[in-house]
Scaffold this active site. Structure first.
Site, short mmCIF file in Angstrom:
data_model
loop_
_atom_site.label_atom_id
_atom_site.label_comp_id
_atom_site.label_asym_id
_atom_site.label_seq_id
_atom_site.Cartn_x
_atom_site.Cartn_y
_atom_site.Cartn_z
N ASP A 47 0.83 -1.21 0.00
CA ASP A 47 0.00 0.00 0.00
C ASP A 47 0.86 1.25 0.00
OD1 ASP A 47 -2.84 -1.11 1.99
OD2 ASP A 47 -2.08 -1.67 0.03
N ALA A 48 1.96 1.18 0.74
CA ALA A 48 2.81 2.37 0.85
C ALA A 48 3.44 2.70 -0.50
CB ALA A 48 3.89 2.13 1.89
N TYR A 50 2.19 1.93 -3.36
CA TYR A 50 1.08 2.41 -4.18
C TYR A 50 0.82 3.89 -3.87
CZ TYR A 50 -3.69 2.83 -5.95
OH TYR A 50 -4.81 3.25 -6.61
N ASP A 51 0.79 4.21 -2.57
CA ASP A 51 0.54 5.60 -2.19
C ASP A 51 1.63 6.52 -2.71
OD1 ASP A 51 -0.95 4.86 1.02
OD2 ASP A 51 -1.79 5.00 -0.99
N SER A 96 -17.43 2.98 -12.43
CA SER A 96 -16.66 3.31 -13.63
C SER A 96 -16.91 2.20 -14.65
CB SER A 96 -15.18 3.44 -13.29
OG SER A 96 -14.71 2.24 -12.78
N LEU A 97 -16.21 2.25 -15.76
CA LEU A 97 -16.47 1.29 -16.83
C LEU A 97 -15.21 0.52 -17.17
CD1 LEU A 97 -18.52 3.57 -19.28
CD2 LEU A 97 -19.40 1.66 -17.95
N GLU A 131 -23.70 4.40 -27.36
CA GLU A 131 -23.79 5.87 -27.30
C GLU A 131 -22.39 6.44 -27.12
OE1 GLU A 131 -25.96 5.23 -23.61
OE2 GLU A 131 -24.75 6.82 -22.70
N LYS A 133 -19.10 8.13 -25.70
CA LYS A 133 -18.53 8.33 -24.37
C LYS A 133 -17.99 9.76 -24.34
CE LYS A 133 -15.45 6.18 -21.02
NZ LYS A 133 -14.62 7.32 -20.64
N ASP A 135 -16.16 13.06 -23.21
CA ASP A 135 -14.92 13.31 -22.47
C ASP A 135 -15.08 14.55 -21.59
OD1 ASP A 135 -12.40 12.97 -21.63
OD2 ASP A 135 -11.42 13.50 -23.51
N ARG A 154 -18.02 12.79 -8.88
CA ARG A 154 -17.88 11.39 -8.55
C ARG A 154 -16.95 11.15 -7.36
NH1 ARG A 154 -16.16 7.19 -12.97
NH2 ARG A 154 -14.27 8.43 -12.87
N GLU A 190 -22.65 13.65 -17.84
CA GLU A 190 -21.32 14.23 -18.04
C GLU A 190 -21.40 15.74 -18.26
OE1 GLU A 190 -19.31 11.71 -17.80
OE2 GLU A 190 -17.34 12.31 -18.59
N TYR A 242 -27.05 10.42 -18.97
CA TYR A 242 -26.98 9.08 -19.57
C TYR A 242 -27.20 7.96 -18.56
CZ TYR A 242 -22.15 9.73 -18.01
OH TYR A 242 -21.05 10.00 -17.27
N LYS A 330 -13.02 2.04 -26.43
CA LYS A 330 -12.25 3.27 -26.61
C LYS A 330 -11.78 3.43 -28.05
CE LYS A 330 -11.17 5.44 -23.23
NZ LYS A 330 -10.42 5.20 -22.01
N CYS A 435 23.68 27.76 -26.87
CA CYS A 435 22.31 28.22 -26.67
C CYS A 435 21.86 29.09 -27.84
CB CYS A 435 22.22 29.01 -25.37
SG CYS A 435 20.64 29.84 -25.15
N CYS A 438 21.45 32.93 -26.51
CA CYS A 438 22.53 33.81 -26.02
C CYS A 438 23.91 33.30 -26.43
CB CYS A 438 22.46 33.92 -24.50
SG CYS A 438 22.91 32.41 -23.64
N CYS A 459 21.66 25.51 -21.22
CA CYS A 459 22.41 26.72 -21.51
C CYS A 459 23.09 27.15 -20.22
CB CYS A 459 21.42 27.79 -21.97
SG CYS A 459 22.03 29.47 -21.79
N CYS A 465 21.17 35.10 -20.51
CA CYS A 465 20.42 34.52 -21.61
C CYS A 465 19.01 35.11 -21.65
CB CYS A 465 20.34 33.01 -21.42
SG CYS A 465 19.28 32.21 -22.63
S1 IVH Z 1 -22.15 5.12 -18.06
C1 IVH Z 1 -22.55 2.48 -14.60
N1 IVH Z 1 -22.19 6.50 -20.27
O1 IVH Z 1 -17.03 7.46 -18.48
C2 IVH Z 1 -22.10 3.19 -15.77
N2 IVH Z 1 -20.41 6.85 -18.76
O2 IVH Z 1 -15.07 5.47 -17.79
C3 IVH Z 1 -21.77 4.58 -15.52
N3 IVH Z 1 -18.85 8.60 -19.46
O3 IVH Z 1 -17.60 7.58 -15.03
C4 IVH Z 1 -21.21 5.28 -16.64
N4 IVH Z 1 -19.88 9.13 -21.32
O4 IVH Z 1 -17.76 9.79 -16.40
C5 IVH Z 1 -21.54 6.24 -19.13
N5 IVH Z 1 -22.37 7.74 -22.21
C6 IVH Z 1 -21.73 7.46 -21.09
C7 IVH Z 1 -20.57 8.14 -20.74
C8 IVH Z 1 -19.93 7.79 -19.56
C9 IVH Z 1 -18.86 9.40 -20.52
C10 IVH Z 1 -17.83 8.61 -18.42
C11 IVH Z 1 -18.36 8.67 -17.01
C12 IVH Z 1 -17.87 7.41 -16.38
C13 IVH Z 1 -16.63 7.13 -17.18
C14 IVH Z 1 -16.21 5.69 -17.07
#
Ligand code: IVH
Length: 725
Positions: A47-48, A50-51, A96-97, A131, A133, A135, A154, A190, A242, A330, A435, A438, A459, A465
């Site tokens: 853990d350390a 990782y931290d 998250s996904l 659909e 994603k 950003d 979040r 989002e 969404y 992705k 450089c 200068c 330099c 400079c």
């Molecule tokens: S669904 C349980 N749909 O991607 C599912 N997420 O990598 C919850 N995001 O935390 C997420 N577009 O911030 C979903 N059409 C979309 C999205 C989307 C962007 C983001 C969202 C999520 C992150 C996960």
């Protein structure tokens, strides 16, 4: 672990490119550990450790806020909410996904679902939505009795930041839901910024002399997470709904219908969402939107697939923190071929010579790219940081046709060279040893301890400079240094070129005499120059005057001494307390046999590298002159003496036992000593306090027998934090 070598480098000393590369590596490495830890229950580091990786990431992000990546560990599930906002606990965690990268991963995803649900291959298709994603950053909106009552980011997925007042300023987010909406509704989606709005916002910020955002996502995150909601109101934020969290009643049976319902309730929903019946159809949507991507008004980084039927979603549930019923497919890093027209050398604040590729402009993922990073001399030659060949060892030459890549926010990179297209008469790039600004020698230092030659050529011109001087001035006026409003990078460039009698600025002190010189100027007054007027000049002069008093730590930081970032500046300031003592001691410490030198290297946290850098700075005559001139204009506020006996452990004997998770033993010891305590290795009658982490054994037992006070690590960290402020 070879990677930890990099940890020795102060974030202040990283070039933009090095920082971006390290953040990329850290994001990958931390994500990998997250996967092992959460997904496979099989962590490969402590853990350390990782931290430490996370802390390193945070430190670099703090120094380079524009480089915060969309996949940054600090933004991802797993990171705690920032200070400054209230906290909100999500009743239903924000998940998250998982990611898919190839078409085959999508087939596997659908196969997994069918197997999990035990669907017979002969049984009909399973509907899945596709659909974009978006950003941006996710937000959860809670409505009670159809009124917006809270909005939360979040955060770590369980606890987020309360940004209700800010969310209320976003016009896509309704304050009130229609009468047919359930009593409790949590809508998730989002927050993002459109390209045109982003560009207009940046133009506005640039005109004001404030720092611009690196990309729309950073702009959206930075704008939403403002402590002053009026600032958020002035930013063009948008929101796509969404998903949802708690609902007192679920009005539909499918994902698709639910999203359409969110649309009816007044939310913006993405018009490109489709319900599909097969993997082929999903991939068709994916590739179709991928082609359209460059033409979209906003950034997307993939396609999200979700099982349509909500009862099936329920059955599928989730693994660790991602639903089994959804996946993000992705888009690949965007690449394009173009011609390298020239290699330009930029000179940074500490003299680092950084090569930049000047490219024939080319569109990559909707963005016109005309520059790419070349990192350093070795990178051009095809040699990586560890001496290993990169790009199969191919060097990069002017005139080459190169393949460039733009992945997320990372500065575009040259990933390959097409040797077939290399002009016959091309020559390897000769990296300058002088450089370009200068003409002083530019050298690659050899690290005295490791014996390795530094990848960066620098330099040696110092303040002589002009390029370094300009960068140093930019640093001097920057936010964490003197923070002079209206004096940004552009203005520094402008003033640097002006003749002195007309208000020129060559060194920090000149900033504070500019008003006086302008008043006395027999030639052109600043207010008569293009782009300036009576008010802007008055505002600038007022902003400068407002900074004539500055705490010592910021003065030291502003000097831009190598290796002296904010942290080290604070250490020095806290030790020497006032400017006269500090400057006097630094001059005296030039003699390494002196008490001043011994005192300097003895400061907790100040090593020989930092000490050398500060002493060398003060040994230079022109630095001394510049600093004296500055101190004639400003006053440095002394630091308050932090009495060791003001600390709760001053004069006491402490023992640490068990595992510490938030700091290393060495750090804990150093902190305790800085607080005036003595740290012992074993518990005896003389021990006053024991700090016990998990796994504490005999020492803890003994402490209990002797009736010695025992606290846990959290209490210790709290104590240390309260003391160091
Ligand atoms: S669904 C349980 N749909 O991607 C599912 N997420 O990598 C919850 N995001 O935390 C997420 N577009 O911030 C979903 N059409 C979309 C999205 C989307 C962007 C983001 C969202 C999520 C992150 C996960």
């Amino acid at each position: 672990m070879a990677d930890t070598m990099l940890f020795d480098r102060d974030p202040e000393d990283l070039t933009l490119e090095e920082a971006a590369a390290e953040l990329e590596r850290l994001a990958r490495e931390i994500a990998d550990h997250d996967r092992r830890y959460h997904g496979e229950d099989a962590p490969s580091i402590s853990d350390a450790e990782y931290d430490a990786l996370k802390r390193r990431n945070d430190a670099i992000e703090k120094r380079f806020p524009d480089l915060v990546r969309s996949d940054s560990p600090s933004l991802r599930v797993g990171s705690a909410p920032a200070e400054g906002f209230g906290k909100v606990t999500h009743k239903i965690p924000m998940l998250s996904l998982d990611n898919a990268f190839e078409d085959g991963d999508v087939r596997e995803f659908v196969g997994r679902i069918r197997r999990f649900l035990k669907l017979d291959p002969l049984q009909g298709a399973i509907a899945i939505t596709a659909e974009p994603k978006i950003d941006g950053l996710s937000l959860s909106l809670r409505y009670e009795n159809r009124k917006l009552v809270s909005a939360a980011t979040r955060g770590d997925g369980t606890v987020g930041e309360n940004v209700t007042r800010n969310a209320m300023t976003v016009s896509d987010i309704p304050d009130i839901l229609p009468a047919d909406a359930p009593d409790v509704v949590e809508v998730r989606g989002e927050v993002y910024m459109r390209h045109d709005d982003f560009q207009a916002l940046n133009a506005r910020m640039e005109a004001q002399g404030t720092k611009v955002f690196a990309n729309p996502r950073n702009a959206a995150a930075g704008s939403l997470r403002q402590l002053n909601a009026d600032v958020t109101r002035s930013r063009p934020l948008r929101f796509f709904a969404y998903a949802w969290g708690e609902l007192s009643e679920t009005p539909c049976e499918t994902q698709y219908d639910m999203v359409q319902m969110l649309g009816k309730w007044g939310f913006s929903v993405n018009p490109r969402m489709k319900r599909c019946e097969s993997v082929e159809e999903l991939l068709e949507v994916y590739h179709g939107i991928e082609e359209e991507r460059a033409l979209l008004d906003y950034d997307i980084d993939g396609i999200v697939y979700k099982v349509d039927r909500l009862d099936l979603q329920q059955r599928l549930g989730f693994v660790s923190r991602a639903p089994r019923w959804a996946i993000a497919h992705k888009f690949p890093a965007e690449q394009a071929f173009t011609v390298l027209n020239a290699i330009e050398i930029q000179v940074g604040r500490t003299g680092a010579l950084t090569p930049v590729a000047k490219l024939e402009p080319v569109t990559v993922g909707g963005v016109v790219v005309s520059n790419a990073t070349l990192h350093n001399e070795d990178y051009i030659k095809g040699i990586g940081q560890d001496g290993e060949p990169i790009r199969e060892g191919k060097d990069i030459r002017v005139g080459d046709t190169v393949r460039i890549q733009r992945a997320g926010d990372v500065i575009p990179q040259i990933v390959d060279v097409d040797l077939d297209k290399r002009p016959k008469d091309s020559l390897p790039f000769a990296f300058p040893t002088e450089c370009p600004a200068c003409h002083s020698h530019a050298v690659r230092d050899v690290n005295p301890t490791s014996g390795r030659t530094d990848a960066v050529r620098r330099c040696t011109g110092g303040l002589v400079c002009p390029a370094q001087a300009k960068e140093k001035l930019k640093h001097f006026v920057s936010r964490h240094a003197f923070d002079i409003e209206g004096l940004g990078d552009k203005q520094v460039e402008f003033f640097y070129e002006l003749p002195m009698e007309e208000g020129g600025i060559r060194q920090p002190a000149d900033i504070f005499t500019i008003a006086e010189r302008d008043r006395a100027s027999p030639i052109i007054k600043l207010r008569n120059r293009d782009g300036w007027g009576e008010t802007s000049v008055a505002n600038l002069f007022a902003a400068i005057d407002a900074r004539r008093e500055m705490p010592l730590n910021r003065v030291i930081f502003a000097l831009g001494i190598r290796h002296v970032g904010e942290g080290n500046a604070k250490l020095l300031a806290r030790h020497y307390l006032d400017w006269e003592t500090f400057a006097g001691s630094m001059k005296a410490a030039a003699d390494t046999g002196s008490d001043a030198w011994t005192e300097l290297v003895g400061i907790d946290g100040v090593g020989v590298t930092v000490a050398n850098a500060v002493v060398e700075f003060f040994a230079e005559e022109h630095n001394r002159q510049a600093v004296d001139a500055l101190m004639n204009e400003i006053s440095s506020q002394p630091m308050e003496r932090v009495e060791a006996d003001a600390s709760p452990v001053a004069g006491k004997t402490l023992v640490f036992t068990g595992t510490l998770e938030q700091m290393s033993r060495d750090e804990a010891k150093a902190r305790a000593e800085a607080m005036g305590a003595k740290v012992a290795g074993s518990v005896s009658k003389k021990t006053n306090l024991v700090i016990a982490g998990p796994g504490a054994g005999s020492k803890l037992k003994k402490a209990e027998e002797l009736g010695i006070e025992v606290i846990d690590e959290a209490a210790w960290v709290e104590m240390a934090r309260a003391f160091s402020g």
